[in-house]
Design a protein around this motif. Sequence first.
Motif, mmCIF file in Angstrom:
data_model
loop_
_atom_site.group_PDB
_atom_site.id
_atom_site.type_symbol
_atom_site.label_atom_id
_atom_site.label_comp_id
_atom_site.label_asym_id
_atom_site.label_seq_id
_atom_site.Cartn_x
_atom_site.Cartn_y
_atom_site.Cartn_z
ATOM 1 N N ALA A 9 -21.727 -16.612 -10.475
ATOM 2 C CA ALA A 9 -21.539 -17.498 -9.210
ATOM 3 C C ALA A 9 -20.294 -17.714 -9.251
ATOM 4 O O ALA A 9 -19.770 -17.765 -7.813
ATOM 5 N N PHE A 10 -19.388 -18.086 -10.180
ATOM 6 C CA PHE A 10 -18.138 -18.644 -9.978
ATOM 7 C C PHE A 10 -17.365 -17.298 -9.304
ATOM 8 O O PHE A 10 -16.576 -17.595 -8.412
ATOM 9 N N LEU A 11 -17.508 -16.281 -10.039
ATOM 10 C CA LEU A 11 -16.769 -15.233 -9.299
ATOM 11 C C LEU A 11 -17.027 -14.805 -7.983
ATOM 12 O O LEU A 11 -16.205 -14.299 -7.243
ATOM 13 N N LEU A 12 -18.342 -14.976 -7.834
ATOM 14 C CA LEU A 12 -18.863 -14.727 -6.231
ATOM 15 C C LEU A 12 -18.222 -15.462 -5.323
ATOM 16 O O LEU A 12 -18.030 -15.027 -4.155
ATOM 17 N N SER B 172 -10.064 -13.883 -14.245
ATOM 18 C CA SER B 172 -10.164 -12.541 -14.848
ATOM 19 C C SER B 172 -11.234 -12.386 -15.966
ATOM 20 O O SER B 172 -11.643 -11.460 -16.214
ATOM 21 N N ILE B 173 -11.036 -13.509 -16.898
ATOM 22 C CA ILE B 173 -11.640 -13.384 -18.216
ATOM 23 C C ILE B 173 -13.469 -13.086 -17.944
ATOM 24 O O ILE B 173 -13.972 -12.316 -18.522
ATOM 25 N N PRO B 174 -13.925 -13.967 -17.282
ATOM 26 C CA PRO B 174 -15.497 -13.894 -17.117
ATOM 27 C C PRO B 174 -15.705 -12.513 -16.113
ATOM 28 O O PRO B 174 -16.631 -11.932 -16.284
ATOM 29 N N ALA B 175 -14.598 -11.832 -15.560
ATOM 30 C CA ALA B 175 -14.799 -10.500 -14.885
ATOM 31 C C ALA B 175 -14.977 -9.406 -15.902
ATOM 32 O O ALA B 175 -15.799 -8.629 -15.739
ATOM 33 N N ILE B 176 -14.416 -9.618 -16.862
ATOM 34 C CA ILE B 176 -14.140 -8.429 -17.952
ATOM 35 C C ILE B 176 -15.675 -8.728 -18.694
ATOM 36 O O ILE B 176 -16.335 -7.680 -19.302
ATOM 37 N N PHE B 177 -16.086 -9.845 -18.900
ATOM 38 C CA PHE B 177 -17.433 -10.028 -19.661
ATOM 39 C C PHE B 177 -18.365 -9.495 -18.771
ATOM 40 O O PHE B 177 -19.747 -9.409 -19.537
ATOM 41 N N ALA B 178 -18.394 -9.162 -17.590
ATOM 42 C CA ALA B 178 -19.432 -8.701 -16.747
ATOM 43 C C ALA B 178 -19.609 -7.193 -17.075
ATOM 44 O O ALA B 178 -20.334 -6.353 -16.917
ATOM 45 N N ILE B 179 -18.465 -6.561 -17.583
ATOM 46 C CA ILE B 179 -18.530 -5.169 -18.202
ATOM 47 C C ILE B 179 -18.787 -4.812 -19.575
ATOM 48 O O ILE B 179 -19.752 -3.966 -19.492
ATOM 49 N N THR B 180 -18.681 -5.754 -20.475
ATOM 50 C CA THR B 180 -18.818 -5.696 -21.926
ATOM 51 C C THR B 180 -18.936 -7.016 -22.533
ATOM 52 O O THR B 180 -18.121 -7.848 -21.990
ATOM 53 N N PHE C 269 -18.182 -7.954 -6.041
ATOM 54 C CA PHE C 269 -18.972 -6.902 -6.996
ATOM 55 C C PHE C 269 -19.255 -7.352 -8.286
ATOM 56 O O PHE C 269 -20.560 -7.296 -8.652
ATOM 57 N N ILE C 270 -18.326 -7.590 -8.926
ATOM 58 C CA ILE C 270 -18.444 -8.181 -10.361
ATOM 59 C C ILE C 270 -19.340 -9.312 -10.643
ATOM 60 O O ILE C 270 -20.054 -9.436 -11.461
ATOM 61 N N GLY C 271 -19.234 -10.235 -9.496
ATOM 62 C CA GLY C 271 -20.026 -11.492 -9.784
ATOM 63 C C GLY C 271 -21.344 -11.145 -9.482
ATOM 64 O O GLY C 271 -22.298 -11.733 -10.307
ATOM 65 N N THR C 272 -21.773 -10.274 -8.387
ATOM 66 C CA THR C 272 -23.009 -9.923 -8.312
ATOM 67 C C THR C 272 -23.461 -9.176 -9.415
ATOM 68 O O THR C 272 -25.094 -9.333 -9.782
ATOM 69 N N LYS C 273 -22.781 -8.335 -10.080
ATOM 70 C CA LYS C 273 -23.049 -7.411 -11.278
ATOM 71 C C LYS C 273 -23.798 -8.396 -12.391
ATOM 72 O O LYS C 273 -24.684 -8.010 -13.133
ATOM 73 N N MET C 274 -23.113 -9.539 -12.469
ATOM 74 C CA MET C 274 -23.105 -10.518 -13.703
ATOM 75 C C MET C 274 -24.634 -11.238 -13.160
ATOM 76 O O MET C 274 -25.344 -11.462 -14.114
ATOM 77 N N LEU C 275 -24.810 -11.753 -12.124
ATOM 78 C CA LEU C 275 -26.131 -12.349 -11.555
ATOM 79 C C LEU C 275 -27.257 -11.615 -11.847
ATOM 80 O O LEU C 275 -28.391 -12.110 -12.156
ATOM 81 N N ILE D 73 -31.764 -8.377 -14.368
ATOM 82 C CA ILE D 73 -32.686 -7.256 -13.638
ATOM 83 C C ILE D 73 -32.451 -5.997 -13.383
ATOM 84 O O ILE D 73 -33.277 -5.315 -13.730
ATOM 85 N N TYR D 74 -31.310 -5.819 -13.303
ATOM 86 C CA TYR D 74 -30.677 -4.257 -13.259
ATOM 87 C C TYR D 74 -29.326 -4.159 -13.950
ATOM 88 O O TYR D 74 -28.329 -5.127 -13.138
ATOM 89 N N LYS D 75 -29.031 -3.560 -14.991
ATOM 90 C CA LYS D 75 -27.796 -3.484 -15.344
ATOM 91 C C LYS D 75 -26.913 -2.173 -14.848
ATOM 92 O O LYS D 75 -27.294 -0.971 -15.224
ATOM 93 N N ILE D 76 -25.870 -2.528 -14.146
ATOM 94 C CA ILE D 76 -25.268 -1.536 -13.342
ATOM 95 C C ILE D 76 -24.552 -0.770 -14.461
ATOM 96 O O ILE D 76 -23.667 -1.186 -15.304
ATOM 97 N N PRO D 77 -24.675 0.675 -14.290
ATOM 98 C CA PRO D 77 -23.905 1.539 -15.370
ATOM 99 C C PRO D 77 -22.422 1.497 -15.295
ATOM 100 O O PRO D 77 -21.803 1.105 -14.195
ATOM 101 N N VAL D 78 -21.756 1.413 -16.322
ATOM 102 C CA VAL D 78 -20.330 1.145 -16.598
ATOM 103 C C VAL D 78 -19.431 2.282 -15.640
ATOM 104 O O VAL D 78 -18.733 2.035 -15.116
ATOM 105 N N LEU D 79 -20.131 3.707 -15.434
ATOM 106 C CA LEU D 79 -19.520 4.612 -14.911
ATOM 107 C C LEU D 79 -19.417 4.192 -13.277
ATOM 108 O O LEU D 79 -18.642 4.450 -12.477
ATOM 109 N N VAL D 80 -20.824 3.480 -12.918
ATOM 110 C CA VAL D 80 -20.570 3.105 -11.535
ATOM 111 C C VAL D 80 -19.788 1.933 -11.340
ATOM 112 O O VAL D 80 -19.117 1.943 -10.347
ATOM 113 N N SER D 81 -19.794 1.036 -12.176
ATOM 114 C CA SER D 81 -18.471 -0.130 -11.998
ATOM 115 C C SER D 81 -17.382 0.456 -12.021
ATOM 116 O O SER D 81 -16.463 0.048 -11.150
#
Length: 330
Positions: A152-155, A226-234, A278-284, A288-296
């Motif tokens: 939510a913060f990133l969004l 930036s740090i929350p953003a990277i936690f959305a990836i891994t 996009f990253i904030g939405t991915k984290m939220l 429900i649905y984990k967006i693949p890394v290659l898509v990100s």
Amino acid sequence: MNTVAPDWLWAFFIVSVLVALFVDFVVLKKQGAHEVTVPEAVRWSIIWVALSLAFNALFWWALKTHEDPAVAAEANTRAFEFLTGYLIEKSLAVDNIFVFLMIFTYFSVPPAYQKRVLMIGIIGAIVLRTVMILVGGILIAKFHWILYVFGAFLLLTGIKMWWAAGKEQDLEDNPALKLLRRFMPVSKEFDGEKFWTVENGKRIATPLLMVVVLVGITDVIFAVDSIPAIFAITDDPFIVLTSNIFAILGLRAMFFLLAAMAAKFHLLSYGLAVILVFIGTKMLLIDIYKIPVLVSLGVVVGILAITMVWSVRTAPKLPEAKPKALPQGN
């Protein structure tokens, strides 16, 4: 906090960072105060990117040859996570650099002194982000719901960045600068690369110290994004930390490179805003649905590419120089 990285790779990473800092801060210090040219910035930018990619290749090899088949099977995914995280941190650093540029311009910092400020800022950023990443990793491991807070913060940050993009910022209204001036008497002139000088028998700060403090505060603010953003990836602390630190190591060269072409990428802030949304939405949506890394990775690269091309095509044209009139003969 669990990680797939073997212990020897942790040690290699630490040694690599220490060697890189030694080269960047000790060897280059012998050059003294000098203005970093664009060709020099290009060379160092290429070197830092190459080293980051080489480390990612080593990371992939370490996992691919691991004795545990489960770990070996994750090699490709984890390597793409590092690359995606690195690109995200690198792209978010661009907005950071524009703020640095504004600070340097406001204080009229001579180009020869900017290098030292950035060198100190990089050291502070490495220490700060290491602590924040470790704390963030512990919090996420214990409280899964905090991912929704980060998302939510990133969004909201992305929406705010889009709203503020293109608007001229006034450093005079910066609350941190007002606070510093209230508690810290500052000289009107620079005293070389010194942070302190003596005026009328009193030891007071130079404008360069104010610049260093503001750069540090700016990095704290951007690290929160930036740090929350990277936690959305891994959620692997090794990937989060290494991708972050390697992105920071090339920050100084990247600054001088972008400072020379800032006007050409005037729309980049809009692209960064979309990436954060996009990253904030991915984290939220993570449960429900984990967006693949290659898509990100594709989305991040695509947004950056579109924004940069669009910026170049719509860049304001400089007025053409009028030909000088030839002297008339008698």
